[in-house]
Motif scaffolding. Structure first.
Motif, PDB file in Angstrom:
ATOM      1  N   ASP A 138       0.837  -1.240  -0.027  1.00  0.00           N
ATOM      2  CA  ASP A 138      -0.046  -0.106   0.023  1.00  0.00           C
ATOM      3  C   ASP A 138       0.743   1.436  -0.052  1.00  0.00           C
ATOM      4  OD1 ASP A 138      -1.911   2.093   0.204  1.00  0.00           O
ATOM      5  OD2 ASP A 138      -2.874   1.128   2.292  1.00  0.00           O
ATOM      6  N   SER A 139       0.771   1.963  -1.069  1.00  0.00           N
ATOM      7  CA  SER A 139       1.614   3.162  -1.199  1.00  0.00           C
ATOM      8  C   SER A 139       1.316   4.325  -0.207  1.00  0.00           C
ATOM      9  CB  SER A 139       1.648   3.679  -2.575  1.00  0.00           C
ATOM     10  OG  SER A 139       0.321   3.903  -3.131  1.00  0.00           O
ATOM     11  N   SER A 140       0.155   4.219   0.281  1.00  0.00           N
ATOM     12  CA  SER A 140      -0.357   5.407   1.003  1.00  0.00           C
ATOM     13  C   SER A 140      -0.251   4.902   2.640  1.00  0.00           C
ATOM     14  CB  SER A 140      -1.866   5.495   0.812  1.00  0.00           C
ATOM     15  OG  SER A 140      -2.673   4.539   1.099  1.00  0.00           O
ATOM     16  N   ASP A 141       0.418   3.719   2.946  1.00  0.00           N
ATOM     17  CA  ASP A 141       0.458   3.342   4.424  1.00  0.00           C
ATOM     18  C   ASP A 141       1.611   4.161   5.062  1.00  0.00           C
ATOM     19  OD1 ASP A 141       0.999   1.726   6.498  1.00  0.00           O
ATOM     20  OD2 ASP A 141       1.661   0.105   5.704  1.00  0.00           O
ATOM     21  N   VAL A 142       1.095   4.661   5.997  1.00  0.00           N
ATOM     22  CA  VAL A 142       1.952   5.796   6.870  1.00  0.00           C
ATOM     23  C   VAL A 142       3.064   5.117   7.651  1.00  0.00           C
ATOM     24  CG1 VAL A 142       0.397   7.486   7.020  1.00  0.00           C
ATOM     25  CG2 VAL A 142       0.446   5.774   8.826  1.00  0.00           C
ATOM     26  N   ASP A 143       2.657   3.651   7.656  1.00  0.00           N
ATOM     27  CA  ASP A 143       3.802   2.836   8.549  1.00  0.00           C
ATOM     28  C   ASP A 143       4.668   1.778   7.460  1.00  0.00           C
ATOM     29  OD1 ASP A 143       3.225   3.839  11.127  1.00  0.00           O
ATOM     30  OD2 ASP A 143       1.323   2.494  10.965  1.00  0.00           O
ATOM     31  N   TRP A 144       4.675   2.450   6.235  1.00  0.00           N
ATOM     32  CA  TRP A 144       5.451   1.524   5.369  1.00  0.00           C
ATOM     33  C   TRP A 144       6.596   0.933   5.548  1.00  0.00           C
ATOM     34  CZ3 TRP A 144       9.732   2.455   2.870  1.00  0.00           C
ATOM     35  CH2 TRP A 144      10.133   3.968   2.564  1.00  0.00           C
ATOM     36  N   HIS A 145       7.327   1.627   6.164  1.00  0.00           N
ATOM     37  CA  HIS A 145       8.633   1.036   6.655  1.00  0.00           C
ATOM     38  C   HIS A 145       8.518  -0.270   7.460  1.00  0.00           C
ATOM     39  CE1 HIS A 145      11.539   4.769   6.205  1.00  0.00           C
ATOM     40  NE2 HIS A 145      10.362   5.197   6.175  1.00  0.00           N
ATOM     41  N   ASP A 146       7.669  -0.348   8.458  1.00  0.00           N
ATOM     42  CA  ASP A 146       7.411  -1.413   9.236  1.00  0.00           C
ATOM     43  C   ASP A 146       6.821  -2.511   8.427  1.00  0.00           C
ATOM     44  OD1 ASP A 146       8.268  -0.504  11.610  1.00  0.00           O
ATOM     45  OD2 ASP A 146       6.446   0.410  11.998  1.00  0.00           O
ATOM     46  N   THR A 147       5.714  -2.178   7.468  1.00  0.00           N
ATOM     47  CA  THR A 147       5.154  -3.185   6.646  1.00  0.00           C
ATOM     48  C   THR A 147       6.232  -3.620   5.662  1.00  0.00           C
ATOM     49  OG1 THR A 147       3.286  -1.923   6.625  1.00  0.00           O
ATOM     50  CG2 THR A 147       3.293  -3.357   4.858  1.00  0.00           C
ATOM     51  N   ALA A 148       7.319  -2.878   5.238  1.00  0.00           N
ATOM     52  CA  ALA A 148       8.169  -3.409   4.121  1.00  0.00           C
ATOM     53  C   ALA A 148       9.098  -4.727   5.076  1.00  0.00           C
ATOM     54  CB  ALA A 148       9.125  -2.408   3.674  1.00  0.00           C
TER      55      ALA A 148
END
Length: 819
Positions: free
Chosen positions: A27-37
């Motif tokens: 999800d490109s709009s995920d504010v927590d994308w660092h953790d999701t990655a």
């Protein structure tokens, strides 16, 4: 164009086995994308072959063009999207998770004496519950299916979570007890200033649950080794993790500092990503490895797109590392010592030859060119990069993604090294093709182990297009697109199949039959899937038969490109009668031109060359010899073949037989042989068949992959009118179509031009083509035509490409430019 009848012949097949290639959408709009990655990297580390996978950003409805290019080049077998659960919230926002857990426990009517046990159960169940609204909408799912043709074609994109491995993939724990493995796996601890996803893209990481599972494997168990990287060792670590080795200067510095450094660099085979590639090797053309060594890219920026680009580029053949903008900002001041050492090591870890010659590439998804240049000024100022002639090479991300260079691909050890020869009867293999199985495994279990079998037919084109592979791989278990796909010019199918009985792999593996690809048949199958039909047009039949007479596409194109032979054949289409008293331009009979030797010599400008060319075309049955005779009864003039003559001839109009005499010809004083152009060839050339041939041959010459084409076709979908397509070919692994005109204009009236453009846009959408070629033997296309074409195809998958006389008549085999 395949023209095999039911003849027995032999084909060389490369039959190989490899892990599945996977792409995970984030999800490109995920504010927590660092953790999701991090969670996605843990998921990929847990599956066999997971290191060679993609992470692609999307908002659920569209994917940026640069990542489409990467996806198409990578050709994933499976596309998943990452579904966040409360387990992700527990990592990113532990307080929020604790509140939700407490709320769930309070609403649970458990027995007080068993409260802790029930609390643990609720905790476990809560972590599996999805959160958020991210999903892949129907339009994007359809676009993924049509452009990438993954195995789950025609199905919704499946979700994955941090603790869920889909049935189609093999868990690494199921592999490790069957292969040689290291005794431990490594994890790293770095200063907090360095974002952990930066190094995890290189090393991978096992989740806590998987780490415990690995440590509980049957003997020998795998122990976790934690490596702490201190501030003073960050530079060495950064260089080692990015460039795969330490430079001589770094090694010397480490030797000097050894007394102060406790960093012991581990064996790379202990890294989770490397462990995921157990019993797998990297294969490709010999020069690909050298190309890898000559390329290096920095991806600058803090966005999820920049991270994903830096992650994906090494998977399509570019050594690359992500360089966050926050690092550049940190080294701008004096408080970024750790990051300064890291950036310094990255720059000077690039091989000296690259730094001094072209320089490493630098690109960005999120930043404009001016912002990139500004960051470069900061880097050069704070690291002294460039004082010794070092360079940067700013490039666009699209340029790197579209780079046609080949790259190494993981296959099971030694799998690609055993080509086999199989008999074929016509278009289909006589017997079954033996499915390749993974090597390097002590045992294979049908209930646990999954892989992809590939069949590559030597020098035969196969395009990435829907509704084709299931007709080329004939399996007992499945005939759907879930059972076969086209994977970078190879036929691929999952093993051991959807249904398994027991654990015996030999019992469960399906050995298929294989059919050869044919462009016309493939287009027909795609049309059928759209409830339409396809047939050769009348011009297509003329093209097929004419090219057979000429000796094939390349030989026909060579004749059309040659000034003498091209002019000679074109003269037969000249309907202007010779001027009175002119006897070196042939004659006009029945509105057709016939040429004699004098006319041919005038065109070719050399007597011997003219005679040789005429003989060659007669032998190919493109030209026929005969006499031009006038009936002495009805005065009808016509051409009569040598095969129909003796001392007499019979008039084709009045039917009277008469002895051939001087009254039956006017010039010269003795009978003169005239050459007639074959009627099929005449119709072929009259309908711009030479331009079609030159266009197809240009594609053949500029294609770096096997080429195939179909004669001109007509496609009808449901009750619509038939769409006639001049060019239809497999070019660089994709279907392309096109129009061919002698004049550089599609039509004289704008309305007709728009109708033709709409036709090609409609067919391009149906066939999922990437290029629509407009070919002309004029110097260039009419400006009005190019404007209407570009307007029609704006925003579409297919890109229009205009080809003029210079390209068609060139003999070079250079790369095609589509700018």
């Amino acid at each position: 164009m395949t023209t095999l009848d039911q003849q027995l012949h032999y084909e060389t097949l490369d039959v190989t086995a490899r892990p599945a290639r996977v792409a995970v959408l984030i999800d490109s709009s995920d504010v927590d994308w660092h953790d999701t990655a991090v969670r996605i990297i843990e998921f990929l580390s847990s599956v066999w072959g997971g290191q060679h996978s993609l992470i692609i950003p999307t908002d659920g409805s569209r994917i940026e063009s640069v990542f489409w290019a990467i996806l198409e080049k990578f050709s994933p077998d499976y596309v998943f999207f990452y579904q966040k659960t409360w387990a992700d919230v527990k990592v990113s926002h532990p307080d929020e998770y604790a509140s939700e857990l407490e709320r769930c426990i309070q609403g649970f009517p458990g027995v007080v004496s068993n409260l802790q046990r029930e609390k643990d159960r609720v905790d476990k169940d809560l972590q599996k519950i999805p959160v958020g609204s991210f999903h892949i909408d129907r339009h994007l799912s359809s676009e993924i299916s049509n452009r990438l043709i993954p195995f789950h074609f025609q199905a919704n994109v499946e979700s994955v979570t941090s603790d869920y491995t889909p049935y189609q993939l093999t868990r690494i724990t199921d592999v490790l007890d069957c292969v040689s493995r290291p005794q431990s796996f490594v994890s790293f601890e770095l200063p907090h200033a360095i974002d952990r996803i930066w190094w995890l893209t290189k090393t991978g990481q096992f989740s806590k649950s998987l780490s415990l599972e690995l440590q509980n494997l049957k003997a020998p168990e795998m122990l976790e080794t934690s490596v702490e990287v201190k501030n003073e060792d960050v530079g060495h670590f950064a260089e080692w993790i990015t460039t795969d080795q330490l430079s001589p200067l770094s090694l010397k510095i480490r030797e000097i500092q050894r007394g102060n450094s406790g960093l012991m660099l581990p064996d790379r085979m202990q890294m989770p990503f490397n462990i995921s590639m157990s019993a797998v090797g990297w294969y490709g053309p010999v020069l690909v490895g050298r190309g890898w060594a000559d390329r290096f890219t920095f991806v600058l920026g803090d966005s999820i797109g920049d991270f994903c680009l830096g992650y994906c580029l090494p998977r399509i053949g570019h050594r690359a590392t992500w360089l966050p903008s926050s690092w550049v900002e940190a080294i701008r001041g004096d408080d970024g010592a750790v990051l300064h050492a890291c950036v310094f090591a990255l720059l000077y870890g690039v091989p000296y030859e690259i730094r001094r010659n072209s320089g490493p590439n630098i690109c960005s998804v999120s930043k404009q060119n001016e912002e990139v240049l500004e960051s470069l000024e900061v880097i050069e100022d704070r690291t002294s990069y460039g004082l010794n002639g070092d360079k940067f090479r700013p490039v666009s991300a699209e340029l790197l993604a579209d780079d046609p260079k080949q790259f190494l691909t993981p296959y099971c050890l030694d799998s690609p090294n055993h080509p086999q020869i199989y008999p074929f009867l016509g278009q289909r293999s006589v017997g079954h093709i033996r499915t390749a199985q993974p090597t390097g495994f002590s045992k294979l279990d049908a209930s646990r182990h999954r892989w992809i079998a590939e069949v590559r037919l030597e020098n035969r084109a196969i395009p990435t297009a829907p509704h084709i592979a299931e007709h080329l791989v004939i399996r007992n278990q499945s005939s759907s697109t879930y059972g076969a796909r086209i994977s970078r010019h190879a036929l691929a199918y999952p093993c051991p199949g959807m249904m398994t009985l027991g654990t015996d792999m030999n019992f469960n593996v399906d050995n298929p039959k294989v059919a050869l690809f044919d462009s016309f048949t493939a287009v027909s199958l795609i049309a059928q899937a759209s409830k339409g039909k396809c047939r050769l047009s009348d011009k297509g039949i003329d093209q097929r038969d004419s090219l057979e007479k000429f000796g094939g596409l390349s030989e026909a194109a060579a004749l059309f490109r040659d000034r003498s032979s091209g002019a000679l054949l074109a003269k037969f289409l000249d309907h202007e009668p010779p001027a009175k008293g002119t006897f070196d331009e042939g004659c006009m009979l029945e509105q057709r031109r016939f040429l004699d030797f004098e006319a041919a010599k005038k065109i070719v400008e050399d007597e011997n060359s003219a005679a040789s060319l005429l003989d060659k075309l007669v032998q190919k049955k493109v030209l026929y010899r005969g006499f031009a005779l006038i009936c002495s009864v009805c005065s009808h003039a016509n051409w009569y073949s040598l095969a129909s003559l003796s001392d007499e001839f019979q008039c084709t109009r009045c039917g009277r037989s008469q002895v051939i005499s001087i009254n039956n010809w006017k010039h010269p004083a003795a009978p003169q042989i005239f050459y007639k152009l074959d009627e099929i060839v005449y119709l072929f050339l009259e309908n711009d068949g030479d331009v079609v041939t030159l266009g197809l041959d240009y594609l053949r010459r500029t294609s770096d992959q096997p080429f195939d084409y179909s004669p001109e076709i007509k496609i009808q979908v449901e009750s619509s009118v038939e769409d006639e397509i001049d060019l239809c070919a497999v070019y660089r692994g994709q279907f392309v179509i096109g129009e061919a005109k002698r004049q550089g204009d599609l039509a004289s009236k704008e309305r007709k031009v728009r109708t033709i453009c709409a036709k090609y846009a409609r067919v391009a959408d149906m066939l999922s083509v990437r290029r629509v070629f407009f070919c002309t033997t004029s110097n260039e296309w009419n400006r009005r035509t190019t404007d209407i074409v570009n307007e029609t195809f704006k925003g579409k998958l297919a890109i229009p490409v205009f080809i003029g006389r210079e390209q068609l008549f060139s003999t070079d085999s250079g790369q095609l430019s589509v700018e």
